[in-house]
Design an enzyme around this catalytic site. Sequence first.
Site, PDB file in Angstrom:
ATOM      1  N   ASN A 104     -51.307  21.427  43.127  1.00  0.00           N
ATOM      2  CA  ASN A 104     -50.277  21.637  44.007  1.00  0.00           C
ATOM      3  C   ASN A 104     -49.123  22.153  43.133  1.00  0.00           C
ATOM      4  O   ASN A 104     -48.658  21.408  42.388  1.00  0.00           O
ATOM      5  CB  ASN A 104     -49.984  20.610  44.939  1.00  0.00           C
ATOM      6  CG  ASN A 104     -51.086  19.855  45.508  1.00  0.00           C
ATOM      7  OD1 ASN A 104     -52.002  20.444  46.189  1.00  0.00           O
ATOM      8  ND2 ASN A 104     -51.413  18.644  44.909  1.00  0.00           N
TER       9      ASN A 104
ATOM     10  N   GLU B  14     -54.823  21.615  35.089  1.00  0.00           N
ATOM     11  CA  GLU B  14     -53.932  21.638  36.209  1.00  0.00           C
ATOM     12  C   GLU B  14     -52.868  22.455  35.814  1.00  0.00           C
ATOM     13  O   GLU B  14     -52.301  23.363  36.599  1.00  0.00           O
ATOM     14  CB  GLU B  14     -53.708  20.448  36.916  1.00  0.00           C
ATOM     15  CG  GLU B  14     -54.765  19.445  37.200  1.00  0.00           C
ATOM     16  CD  GLU B  14     -55.903  19.998  38.056  1.00  0.00           C
ATOM     17  OE1 GLU B  14     -55.159  20.815  38.989  1.00  0.00           O
ATOM     18  OE2 GLU B  14     -57.014  19.944  38.028  1.00  0.00           O
TER      19      GLU B  14
ATOM     20  N   GLY C 252     -60.676  15.029  41.060  1.00  0.00           N
ATOM     21  CA  GLY C 252     -60.088  14.644  39.811  1.00  0.00           C
ATOM     22  C   GLY C 252     -58.795  14.951  39.637  1.00  0.00           C
ATOM     23  O   GLY C 252     -57.930  14.002  39.246  1.00  0.00           O
TER      24      GLY C 252
HETATM   25 ZN   LIG Z   1     -59.114  23.471  39.054  1.00  0.00          ZN
END
Ligand SMILES: [Zn+2]
Length: 1059
Positions: free
Chosen positions: A466, A498, A462
Amino acid sequence: MCDNHFYSGTSLLSRFLPFLRIFCLISLPLCVAEHANLPRNMIENSMFEEEPDVVDLAKDSTAFPTFPALDPDEVAYEPRSSRLLVRGLGENDMDEDEEDCESSARLLGMSFMNRSSAHRSSSSPYARQAPPRSCSRPSARTMVVCVLFLVIVASMTMVLYFLPGCTFTKAGCRKPNKTTPIQPVYPNSTNGELFPWAELRLPYSIHPISYDLTLNPDLDDTTFTGQTVINMTVLHNTNRIVLHGANLNITKATFKLDDGEAKEVTVLEYKPRQQLAVKFSEDLKAGQYCVLTLDYSANLSHTYDGFYNSSYTDKDGNKRVLAATQFEPLYARKAFPCFDEPSFKATFLIKINRKQGYMTLSNMPKAKSTPLPNGLVQDEFEKTSVKMSTYLVAFIVSNFTPISRNISNTLVSVYSVPEKKEHTDYALDTASKLLEFYNSFFEIEYPLKKLDLVAIPDFLAGAMENWGLITFRETTLLVGKESSQLEKQVVASVIAHELAHQWFGNLVTMRWWNDLWLNEGFATYMQYMSLQTVLPQLDTVSPHICLIYFPLHIFKMVKVVCFSMCSCSTVIHVCLQGNLFLSVRFRAMDKDALNSSHAVSTEVNTSEQVEEMFDSVSYEKGASILLMLNTSLPGDQQFRKGIIEYLKQFSGANTDTNDLWNSLTEVEVSTHHQNVSEMMNSWTSQKGFPLVTVSRNGDEVNFTQEHFLLTSENATHSSSLWNIPVTYVNDSCSLAPECRQVFNLKTKSGTLKIPESVKWLKLNYRNTGFYIVHYGNEGWTALIDALSKNVSVLTHEDRASLVHNIFALSRFGRVSFQQVLNLLNYIPGETESAPVTEALLQLNRIYRLLDKRQESGLVARMKSYILSHFGSLMKSQTWGEEKSVSKQELRSALLGMACSLKEENCTQQAKLLFKQYVDSNGTSRIPGDLQHVVFSVAAQSDEGWTTLLNMHAHATYDAEKRKMLQALASTEDTRRLVWVLKTSLKGDIIQTQELPLVISTVCNGFAGYLFAWDFIQENWDRLIEKFPVGSFAIQTIIKSATSQFSTQAHLNQVCFFFF
Ligand SMILES: [Zn+2]
């Protein structure tokens, strides 16, 4: 990383898939003799149950004593199960002796991995040295080998336990016997020399400090060369450096110690473990510094991991190439030699040479661009200002374009292919708000100067967190102005997840993959929490909303939409409960109820097991137990202060689960001090969750707990106990948070006094606890009576919780199906999304199973039941634009079900909308939440399917494109289904990244589920080339197919294929 949101989608039908699996599970006799050979998730996905056997004994930490130490490295990182292999039987011996695919390797649980890794021989640590043969049913010879092997293992167990490794004290404590070291058996390197390391985990004697990395990718040839300079420090005296490298052709290697001269050295390689090593004739001494410089060449990866090449077709029809990275969990080693474990943090200075006309991105801002004599340009990025784990390194070579905004001291940018730049506004807006929120909430500023969010046209997960360069699928980052709120919810949710990782995972990282939940459980929890607070309009809330002010200083003057009954002091608790998070918790329970589940924090000893950790236990159960903890602590402060303390204390470092609990325990903000470690260990160290059964006698209420374990009758009995914060409300006060009372159930049973006047109790208030409740006949009857008189007597989360629990109890055999139907009798009066979608999901699961068993009489009765109970709600749904997310969810579920049952009103309306859409030539739009329903109906006709295929090829909105693809895969024309499957694997017209979605959609229907199973079997080797064994993608593929089966014949087929 964000995997789980992706294959589940937002449609009701796709949500049904996991449940079919469970129903199958209890409907079938088990493949008892052979099931344990699959890795954990594969076992579950194939409907089998685990029982203790040779594999479990080998893995069980209590089954074998601790071996004496050889040197600090080998003790610290030696997996227990591999000790049996290496020290007992000898790893090489096993390979050599292996002449039959039913031999000892199989008994050690490796046959599945060998099958699956047959085409990964150069990369998988579990690849066989000899070509695999097709497996047959056990022969007499195999049986003899099995029996002999069992005898050997049993003998070894006894010998090892009683004799060499330990001395017993009176208390049974065993002291290590240091006088009898056992030499490890080292494997051979590719050049025939002995490789100086025999473990999966790297030795800890050398630690990297910094990497200087130069890369020369050739996107046309799909190759690259590189130079990696690794500065290291020696922690213990050692005569070897061991690091990772996969499929890298090392062309030159030099080594420099302290201020000495750089000298050429030989690099040894042991491919099965993807390890490289340099041996020295004299020990490197603790405290010395050294530099290893490695020049190498490699191919850009053709899968979705490592440094991989990709392409897309631009608006003019030209093919554009690009290269991107995906390193989590074990793939940085495919791009550069490195110490590829999360605890080996270092800084990185990255340089990438590129052609004119391309741009590059990496974790840090670009420092300079320098023209090179060969016509290329070298982009050099700033050295990372933070120490990072290798799996968080990233770089991209592409022609993407950005939009940007400054937030605090960070430049936030969203990149996409140029023609989709107009779809990036929402992501930039959302990321900016969330970055501000997290900066304040964690009281730690995001540490980098820039934060890029990049939509990559070809990306399997998904999204990936980083550091400073978050990569996404286009569908999880790009939305248009006309996209529905539900589509925006997906994008916002993934961004929130994220961004939370930039703290949980990037700043503080789990020490090893066994505690992946510290990354993923927390990011999942924070995504729901932050969304509800920052973008409340996206989440589903009660229609009775109020505006209140958040009590913490960071939210002063920030309006928060919340439930009317919530008080300021509890806002953070109750605002966590959007419908999305609620259904996620139900699904996590469905998986965790299986015997093949695993503890949140569990032992991980192989590459496949690392991949398997990316599942609903690490993500959703992890998030669920954090919610339970937060709601059981006094006030909002302890949880938030605890996690701030944790982040500050371990900033830049690595942790395990106990570190988190200790931080949360140490922050004492009230006299009602709760020992967090004591409570939470019971939830993280054992698999599964409890069933709490309530029985009442006058003013006395008795609670008992037991393991809610869906298993066969002869499965092992579980004696697990949990420390459960049982919450409850009663008929006189059942809605407001102040009504909630808590009973801590730590033992098998407990008793509570209540006034005799109380008519009923509802436990697990708003379903914030990770347990299921059985109220007994009287208790259920009282609750059903109360609901039938007044639906609003309970919160909608409590009503959904009752629906979920009673279906689960029915599967568990504790209530009759009649009792389930008795509860559902209140449904016609229900208008909230959560209870309706949960009931539909459960009923559809049974309906689909009956359909596949061709029980036509029962199917007809089931259809009639659903239409009679939900028909009025279905008919009352509108087909125009709808702003409320909650109403969008509700109608999407109801109309999806109505049309799939071929209810005429629904299908006619869907056909009409599709016709208007096609005739308007793009000027008329179908509301986003209804596209799935409308396209699926359209795809059932020849003309509609062909039209959709053409529209799919030219669609610009990725969410819309995906729904078209799902519709194409939902046709009942089997020839077309086979074409869709084959084309998805080929990857030209339909991207291969969509194959798991295609397979799960095909499997859902009656027409294609057998074709899909054939397709998987026939193309298994190609599938595992594309999707690593154990990965979420391969889990989805196996689960989708096998969960449709409920006959002995199909069970035999599955057993035969996998064993
Ligand atoms: Zn995750």
